[in-house]
Design a protein around this motif. Structure first.
Motif, PDB file in Angstrom:
ATOM      1  N   ASN A  98      52.875  44.348  43.885  1.00 46.52           N
ATOM      2  CA  ASN A  98      52.151  44.995  42.789  1.00 46.52           C
ATOM      3  C   ASN A  98      52.747  44.668  41.420  1.00 46.52           C
ATOM      4  N   GLN A 103      53.759  42.757  37.948  1.00 43.00           N
ATOM      5  CA  GLN A 103      53.288  41.717  37.048  1.00 43.00           C
ATOM      6  C   GLN A 103      54.518  41.162  36.353  1.00 43.00           C
ATOM      7  N   MET A 150      45.760  38.608  37.584  1.00 48.52           N
ATOM      8  CA  MET A 150      44.603  39.215  38.235  1.00 48.52           C
ATOM      9  C   MET A 150      44.006  38.249  39.258  1.00 48.52           C
ATOM     10  N   ALA A 151      43.895  36.992  38.893  1.00 49.94           N
ATOM     11  CA  ALA A 151      43.363  35.996  39.823  1.00 49.94           C
ATOM     12  C   ALA A 151      44.288  35.821  41.025  1.00 49.94           C
ATOM     13  N   ARG A 192      51.494  37.442  43.603  1.00 47.82           N
ATOM     14  CA  ARG A 192      50.495  37.313  44.653  1.00 47.82           C
ATOM     15  C   ARG A 192      50.765  38.300  45.797  1.00 47.82           C
ATOM     16  N   LYS A 199      46.222  38.026  42.327  1.00 49.25           N
ATOM     17  CA  LYS A 199      46.264  39.250  43.113  1.00 49.25           C
ATOM     18  C   LYS A 199      44.965  39.550  43.856  1.00 49.25           C
ATOM     19  N   ARG A 200      43.921  38.823  43.570  1.00 46.97           N
ATOM     20  CA  ARG A 200      42.635  39.112  44.215  1.00 46.97           C
ATOM     21  C   ARG A 200      42.719  39.040  45.736  1.00 46.97           C
ATOM     22  N   ASN A 201      43.563  38.160  46.254  1.00 48.01           N
ATOM     23  CA  ASN A 201      43.655  38.045  47.713  1.00 48.01           C
ATOM     24  C   ASN A 201      44.277  39.302  48.338  1.00 48.01           C
ATOM     25  N   GLN A 202      44.917  40.144  47.553  1.00 47.76           N
ATOM     26  CA  GLN A 202      45.539  41.355  48.085  1.00 47.76           C
ATOM     27  C   GLN A 202      44.504  42.329  48.639  1.00 47.76           C
ATOM     28  N   ILE A 203      43.288  42.243  48.139  1.00 44.65           N
ATOM     29  CA  ILE A 203      42.243  43.156  48.614  1.00 44.65           C
ATOM     30  C   ILE A 203      41.083  42.413  49.261  1.00 44.65           C
ATOM     31  N   GLU A 212      45.404  37.743  32.968  1.00 42.55           N
ATOM     32  CA  GLU A 212      44.225  37.206  33.659  1.00 42.55           C
ATOM     33  C   GLU A 212      44.655  36.314  34.817  1.00 42.55           C
ATOM     34  N   ILE A 221      39.294  39.843  48.100  1.00 42.79           N
ATOM     35  CA  ILE A 221      38.258  39.283  47.240  1.00 42.79           C
ATOM     36  C   ILE A 221      38.520  37.791  47.085  1.00 42.79           C
TER      37      ILE A 221
END
Length: 146
Positions: free
Chosen positions: A103, A105, A136-137, A100, A139-143, A133, A145
């Motif tokens: 960068n 994984q 990806m979910a 989270r 990490k979405r808060n990193q940008i 997947e 989204i």
């Protein structure tokens, strides 16, 4: 034990078409308890993987923390922790936190995953896809989204 862990780490990497780069820690230096290998791939994008196989009853938060620290030095993108036992709840939660906030994984394989892969080696892609997947979910808060 050590030779089996070496073979396992190499086998898993080759299943997903990674190329061997180097051993980081040979089994003779760990008493057969763990092994680290560096592999790289260029499947769609370049990625550098560090793979740690542990012959233990459980992979712990501390195991993941050690690998995250080493990843900074090796500049790896992916950390794969494999255990012949189980993945502890604290380890899973810590891996999710690291994904989270960074960068990296982190992929986790336990005894049950290894048994599945032994029956059908192609299942490794399904396991990694599911975990990717999830990453990806996370990490979405990193940008920003939602």
């Amino acid at each position: 034990k050590g030779i089996a862990l070496e073979a396992l780490s190499f086998y898993l990497g080759r299943l997903i078409e990674l190329d061997f780069v180097q051993w980081r820690l040979r089994s003779s230096e760990t008493g057969g308890a763990e092994l680290d290998v560096i592999m790289e791939g260029a499947n769609l994008i370049f990625s550098r993987w560090q793979i740690q196989c542990k012959n233990s009853s459980q992979a712990t938060l501390e195991d993941i923390a050690k690998e995250v620290g080493i990843a900074q030095v090796l500049r790896t993108n992916v950390i794969l922790i494999v255990t012949t036992g189980r993945i502890g709840t604290k380890a899973v939660n810590f891996a999710e936190r690291i994904m989270r906030e960074t960068n990296y994984q982190i992929l986790l394989l336990d005894k049950n995953n290894l048994l599945e892969i032994r029956k059908d080696p192609t299942v490794i892609t399904e396991i990694f896809k599911s975990q990717s997947e999830n990453a990806m979910a996370l990490k979405r808060n990193q940008i920003g989204i939602l």
